[in-house]
Design a protein around this motif. Structure first.
Motif, PDB file in Angstrom:
ATOM      1  N   LEU A 180      57.547  32.874  83.840  1.00 13.68           N
ATOM      2  CA  LEU A 180      58.460  33.985  83.566  1.00 13.68           C
ATOM      3  C   LEU A 180      57.758  34.819  82.485  1.00 13.68           C
ATOM      4  O   LEU A 180      58.172  35.891  82.466  1.00 13.68           O
ATOM      5  CB  LEU A 180      59.840  33.341  82.975  1.00 13.68           C
ATOM      6  CG  LEU A 180      60.886  34.082  82.332  1.00 13.68           C
ATOM      7  CD1 LEU A 180      61.702  34.921  83.526  1.00 13.68           C
ATOM      8  CD2 LEU A 180      62.025  33.190  81.721  1.00 13.68           C
ATOM      9  N   SER A 181      57.101  34.353  81.627  1.00 12.90           N
ATOM     10  CA  SER A 181      56.421  35.062  80.763  1.00 12.90           C
ATOM     11  C   SER A 181      55.393  35.924  81.374  1.00 12.90           C
ATOM     12  O   SER A 181      55.348  37.155  80.860  1.00 12.90           O
ATOM     13  CB  SER A 181      55.440  34.060  79.753  1.00 12.90           C
ATOM     14  OG  SER A 181      56.693  33.530  78.903  1.00 12.90           O
ATOM     15  N   ALA A 182      54.778  35.508  82.376  1.00 12.42           N
ATOM     16  CA  ALA A 182      53.962  36.415  83.185  1.00 12.42           C
ATOM     17  C   ALA A 182      54.418  37.504  83.809  1.00 12.42           C
ATOM     18  O   ALA A 182      54.010  38.767  83.799  1.00 12.42           O
ATOM     19  CB  ALA A 182      53.158  35.641  84.163  1.00 12.42           C
ATOM     20  N   LEU A 183      55.657  37.161  84.297  1.00 12.57           N
ATOM     21  CA  LEU A 183      56.514  38.169  85.020  1.00 12.57           C
ATOM     22  C   LEU A 183      56.891  39.356  83.947  1.00 12.57           C
ATOM     23  O   LEU A 183      56.857  40.420  84.097  1.00 12.57           O
ATOM     24  CB  LEU A 183      57.712  37.563  85.675  1.00 12.57           C
ATOM     25  CG  LEU A 183      58.644  38.282  86.651  1.00 12.57           C
ATOM     26  CD1 LEU A 183      57.742  38.637  88.051  1.00 12.57           C
ATOM     27  CD2 LEU A 183      59.823  37.274  87.204  1.00 12.57           C
ATOM     28  N   ARG A 184      57.538  38.967  82.702  1.00 15.04           N
ATOM     29  CA  ARG A 184      57.737  39.763  81.957  1.00 15.04           C
ATOM     30  C   ARG A 184      56.717  40.713  81.383  1.00 15.04           C
ATOM     31  O   ARG A 184      56.877  41.874  81.081  1.00 15.04           O
ATOM     32  CB  ARG A 184      58.469  39.165  80.726  1.00 15.04           C
ATOM     33  CG  ARG A 184      59.826  38.436  81.357  1.00 15.04           C
ATOM     34  CD  ARG A 184      60.366  37.423  79.941  1.00 15.04           C
ATOM     35  NE  ARG A 184      60.545  38.126  78.756  1.00 15.04           N
ATOM     36  CZ  ARG A 184      60.248  37.735  77.620  1.00 15.04           C
ATOM     37  NH1 ARG A 184      59.559  36.686  77.349  1.00 15.04           N
ATOM     38  NH2 ARG A 184      60.681  38.663  76.592  1.00 15.04           N
ATOM     39  N   LEU A 185      55.504  40.170  81.353  1.00 16.98           N
ATOM     40  CA  LEU A 185      54.352  40.788  80.833  1.00 16.98           C
ATOM     41  C   LEU A 185      53.997  41.908  81.817  1.00 16.98           C
ATOM     42  O   LEU A 185      53.693  42.965  81.598  1.00 16.98           O
ATOM     43  CB  LEU A 185      52.909  39.888  80.643  1.00 16.98           C
ATOM     44  CG  LEU A 185      51.853  40.484  80.296  1.00 16.98           C
ATOM     45  CD1 LEU A 185      52.044  41.324  78.905  1.00 16.98           C
ATOM     46  CD2 LEU A 185      50.745  39.608  80.062  1.00 16.98           C
ATOM     47  N   SER A 186      53.921  41.666  83.367  1.00 18.39           N
ATOM     48  CA  SER A 186      53.599  42.482  84.302  1.00 18.39           C
ATOM     49  C   SER A 186      54.702  43.683  84.376  1.00 18.39           C
ATOM     50  O   SER A 186      54.139  44.712  84.426  1.00 18.39           O
ATOM     51  CB  SER A 186      53.480  41.643  85.551  1.00 18.39           C
ATOM     52  OG  SER A 186      55.013  41.284  86.102  1.00 18.39           O
TER      53      SER A 186
END
Length: 197
Positions: A180-186
């Motif tokens: 989820l954090s990676a998705l938000r960062l992208s």
């Protein structure tokens, strides 16, 4: 190597190691060693066969989990509820949940239950061709700069997604927050690039 092969090699070694052995004794010695090797091989097969039968019986008695669409939905819903979210199944059969005002989806693929896809769809609309060209550059940058997550364009919008192959469909639970954090960062990287930051 088969046990009978070992017996034949044993015979050859015995004959070679006994040069005083007369030719008339060789067939008898060969027959004795070969019979011993065959008997030993049959004994091993007899001992091993009940074990193999028991193993097969144990495996056949275990009922594998069948990951139907409904089972995947239920598993994802239960997990998200345990994490404090309020998930729902949408009209397409995917599991939706909100986090910090944004709606995310765990996409259900009944034909490939070992594929986990966490998606944030339609977060940046594309108004014209110039914006689309800039969005392509921003999507490439966001995908390059973010582990696991990817950003891509649809006809008139932009999606972000994390995709993983898993041994079991619920194996993503320990890494869900990181996904989820990676998705938000992208998504943030894409937006910053589009705004020229």
């Amino acid at each position: 190597m088969k046990t009978t092969d070992r017996g034949l090699r044993c015979t050859a070694v015995l004959i070679r190691s006994n040069p005083d052995c007369e030719d008339s004794e060789m067939p008898s010695m060969f027959k004795t060693c070969t019979m011993t090797a065959v008997t030993f091989a049959m004994l091993l097969a007899f001992i091993a066969s009940p074990c193999r039968a028991q193993d097969k019986a144990a495996l056949s008695s275990e009922k594998p989990v069948t990951w139907t669409k409904e089972a995947l939905q239920q598993s994802h819903m239960e997990f998200l509820k345990s994490e404090g979210y309020s998930p729902r199944v949408d009209e397409d059969g995917d599991v939706a949940f909100k986090f910090e005002g944004r709606t995310y989806y765990l996409l259900i693929a009944e034909d490939d239950p070992n594929l986990m896809r966490l998606a944030y769809p339609n977060f940046w609309s594309l108004e014209n061709e110039d914006e689309r060209q800039r969005a392509q550059v921003a999507a490439l940058k966001a995908t390059k700069d973010t582990k696991v997550a990817k950003v891509f364009l649809t006809d008139k919008n932009t999606w972000a997604m994390v995709s993983l192959f898993l041994a079991e469909p619920d194996d993503f639970h320990p890494v869900f927050s990181r996904c989820l954090s990676a998705l938000r960062l992208s998504v943030n990287t894409f937006a910053d690039t589009m705004r020229g930051n």
